[in-house]
Design an enzyme around this catalytic site. Sequence first.
Site, PDB file in Angstrom:
ATOM      1  CG  HIS A 154      22.723  32.488  39.721  1.00  0.00           C
ATOM      2  ND1 HIS A 154      22.309  33.362  38.735  1.00  0.00           N
ATOM      3  CD2 HIS A 154      22.496  33.112  40.895  1.00  0.00           C
ATOM      4  CE1 HIS A 154      21.859  34.469  39.300  1.00  0.00           C
ATOM      5  NE2 HIS A 154      21.956  34.339  40.618  1.00  0.00           N
ATOM      6  CE  LYS A 167      29.065  30.122  25.546  1.00  0.00           C
ATOM      7  NZ  LYS A 167      27.719  30.339  26.092  1.00  0.00           N
ATOM      8  NE  ARG A 168      35.993  32.756  33.735  1.00  0.00           N
ATOM      9  CZ  ARG A 168      36.361  33.196  34.938  1.00  0.00           C
ATOM     10  NH1 ARG A 168      35.933  34.359  35.396  1.00  0.00           N
ATOM     11  NH2 ARG A 168      37.178  32.484  35.676  1.00  0.00           N
ATOM     12  CE  LYS A 213      30.326  28.958  31.155  1.00  0.00           C
ATOM     13  NZ  LYS A 213      28.952  29.528  31.108  1.00  0.00           N
ATOM     14  CB  THR A 239      22.841  36.331  30.240  1.00  0.00           C
ATOM     15  OG1 THR A 239      24.194  36.211  30.692  1.00  0.00           O
ATOM     16  CG2 THR A 239      21.897  36.016  31.381  1.00  0.00           C
ATOM     17  CE  LYS A 248      24.498  39.928  28.392  1.00  0.00           C
ATOM     18  NZ  LYS A 248      25.651  39.545  29.240  1.00  0.00           N
TER      19      LYS A 248
HETATM   20  C1  Z15 Z   1      27.928  32.243  37.396  1.00  0.00           C
HETATM   21  O1  Z15 Z   1      28.362  33.166  36.531  1.00  0.00           O
HETATM   22  C2  Z15 Z   1      26.784  31.497  37.133  1.00  0.00           C
HETATM   23  C3  Z15 Z   1      26.384  30.559  38.034  1.00  0.00           C
HETATM   24  C4  Z15 Z   1      27.099  30.335  39.191  1.00  0.00           C
HETATM   25  O2  Z15 Z   1      26.714  29.404  40.080  1.00  0.00           O
HETATM   26  C5  Z15 Z   1      28.228  31.095  39.464  1.00  0.00           C
HETATM   27 CL1  Z15 Z   1      29.110  30.832  40.903  1.00  0.00          CL
HETATM   28  C6  Z15 Z   1      28.648  32.037  38.561  1.00  0.00           C
HETATM   29  C7  Z15 Z   1      26.008  31.802  35.879  1.00  0.00           C
HETATM   30  C8  Z15 Z   1      25.439  30.573  35.190  1.00  0.00           C
HETATM   31  O3  Z15 Z   1      26.495  29.671  34.878  1.00  0.00           O
HETATM   32  C9  Z15 Z   1      24.708  31.010  33.924  1.00  0.00           C
HETATM   33  O4  Z15 Z   1      24.105  29.895  33.302  1.00  0.00           O
HETATM   34  C10 Z15 Z   1      23.646  32.040  34.248  1.00  0.00           C
HETATM   35  O5  Z15 Z   1      23.086  32.575  33.070  1.00  0.00           O
HETATM   36  C11 Z15 Z   1      24.244  33.182  35.057  1.00  0.00           C
HETATM   37  O6  Z15 Z   1      24.922  32.682  36.200  1.00  0.00           O
HETATM   38  C12 Z15 Z   1      23.196  34.168  35.523  1.00  0.00           C
HETATM   39  O7  Z15 Z   1      22.120  33.519  36.123  1.00  0.00           O
END
Ligand code: Z15
Length: 826
Positions: free
Chosen positions: A368, A560-561, A566, A668, A672
């Site tokens: 991810h 988002k976080r 970001k 994601t 949405k």
């Molecule tokens: C996380 O929320 C995501 C990636 C990571 O490596 C960790 Cl540890 C947590 C997110 C991505 O930042 C985001 O771009 C992606 O859409 C989401 O995972 C689901 O794949």
Amino acid sequence: MTDARPRPKMRTVGGTLEAFEQDLISNLYYQRGTTLESASGPDGYHTLAVTVRDRLVGRYARTAAAHYQANPRFVYYLSAEYLLGRQLRQNLLYTGTEQFVRPIAEDLGVSLEELEAYDVEPGLGNGGLGRLAACLLDSMATLDIPAVGYGIRYEFGIFKQAFRDGAQVERPDDWTFYGNPWEFPAPDDRQVVGFYGSTAPALDDPSGLRRQWTPAETVRGEPSHMLVPGYGTPTVNIIRLWQARASRESFDLSRFGAGQYKEAVEDIVQAENISKVLYPDDSTEQGRELRLKQQYFLVACSLRDIIRRYRLRNTGWDAFPAKVVIQLNDTHPVMAITELMRLLVDEYRLDWDLAWSITRRTFNYTCHTLLPEALETWSVELLERLLPRHMEIIYSINHFFLQEVAATYPGDLDKMRRLSIIQEYPEKRVRMAHLAVVGSTAVNGVAELHTRLLAETTLRDFAELWPQKFHNVTNGVTPRRFVRLANPRLSELITERLGDEGWLTDLERLDRLAGAADDPAFLERWREVKRLNKVDLTHQVERSTGVVVDPDALCDVMIKRFHEYKRQHLKLLHVITLFNRLREMPEMDMVPRTVLFGGKAAPGYHAMKLLIRLVNAVAETVNTDPVVSRHLKVVLLPDYNVSRAQVIIPAADLSEQISLAGKEASGTGNMKLALNGAVTIGTLDGANIEIRDRVGAENFFLFGLDAQQAVDLRRHYEPRAYYERDPELRAAVDAIASGVFAKGDRSLFAPVVDAMLGRDEYLALADYRAYVECQDAVATAWRDRDRWTRMSVLNAARTGFFSSDRTVREYCDKIWRVDPVRVEPD
Ligand code: Z15
């Protein structure tokens, strides 16, 4: 519950209204032990929850029976995080009982909204990765895929965020305080997990590959499960969550007898700490011992449960990979690969090669991220102590793997070093992503660009070695929660236009809305839906922050976080630019905007916590300025979570997706928001690219460097040059430095300025001018109401691809090779 008014007789999949009402009264009496006259709000909520839940239990029993009968291949999804969102509305919708609740509640003088206030969202995740897991489970159930999700039942989920003097303060999330009506404990399926200790050779094994581990500590894992219903189908799958409990020997009676009460329970506390709290870091790793314990605890409990389930219908090991496919959600559960090897070799006495063949055919790995700091590694020293047998197994796996590498690339020591599961310098560490790739059949990225960059950079040597292992499966989101539940008004309009609700399980049908984008009457109704959603959001903003915002202003959201890549700071530079312009030209005719931020920063991420303070400080300054606040409002909504997302997303006009290109794996939230008719302003990053390809360049506000340009620029980047060249940028940065947002204190936000002018790691200054110009184009487009609404409709109409149903179908076709199993209908 009196029969004050006649009600329509309704018979649906949810049963009859009369039966539902009977069950409510009975549950209130026998489950809550109270009566209509003396029931409290929580009594009402719990009673409603179990009554709705019970309507899923029959389906679950039939699902389990159908699965037992068919003995199909199962998907086991292993994830350290799940962000399921609130359950009440979802389960009312999925059981078809929402229609009963309104009239009954009305009779009782309570509203569904009041009862829903007691519905707590299980915050067992940080962000995108955890929510993706929940969307995939929803889609697997909807597509009748036999699947179980495994996770950890953290006693405390993601912290609650509040602001004190603009600074983030964290409070524990005691989510089960009032009880959780949605889960079923399954104490009979508990497991025992070991830690620490030593290993010794197995007596009868000349190869030396089989050994015996004697753990020094054991912990019990107690499972409970929550139901995962499919939409429009009787299938109900489960998610099984493990909670750590001390094994019975942990209580030290002799110490208790000697009056050492605290010491007597020390081991209990230690054991139960394993599932105590979710680590609140998204995309960064801290390398803590307890975290590794959590990961192994999840993996060990889940694998034993998977094997238990396999053995209900199968004997021997040959069929294991045909009946079991395990999907690893990022590297967090990757110790499952070594644990399965240990179980097969040491406990079930298979020889190494057969065990390895079974293991490799069982696992698949989803990556991810591309951020180096998110790629997990664990020190060999820690692993040797905590999981000594697993460390030996990793060495053996690596040994055989590197023999393979040496045969493919004779003499290429550099290649060996790069591919090795063990990193040697500056200290010996285990690279979990390498272990994942070596031990899996398929590896996938989560958007096209991400998968390409994985294969070209992060996992390049592996992609070269095993090109057929690498796949792309672009993420998706469930339209049930993020359109139907979050946005009932829009859903009704869509259903009316398309004739039925088929789009909810076949989202590409939304493309039939495209024709409506030229129908002025439809555009008017679309706008009206958006406006009403904005009114709802306005009320929530006012309740939680006291800030009054105009529902007719352009609603510009970044949710988002908080993370540097970001680039919330880039958004903030734009806000300050608008502020400066308005201060300079109070008479200017600016498009009214509400800029809404939502998101948490990891508690140890000081740079982002300071940025949160700055966002709040800018908000305060903007919102109290008599001139500026007429055109601009800035709000950082506290405690952003799935429930808040469901209110914000339907109200958004503009979706901010402004990460530095090449850094956001997918995103994601972008999907949405587009599905709810927000237009994106974004970079060529993650799934933004695929969104733009589908909605059309003319319906997407693109700006900034692409991934290649970002890499090239990084080599010789000087942020100061951009600062000096661009007067508006300079004014924005200078405003932060001047202390105007800190009551004259120039030191408070100096670190933000220093980071921007010093390294500007994520090239915000380089993208600033393009971003501001793009935002000016957004404002121009907004003034043409029909043009904007047309773009909005086309965003929804053309993003049906981003349903997680399509994502799950792709996993089924490319990776899982599982077939649906139909369940007897109600
Ligand atoms: C996380 O929320 C995501 C990636 C990571 O490596 C960790 Cl540890 C947590 C997110 C991505 O930042 C985001 O771009 C992606 O859409 C989401 O995972 C689901 O794949």
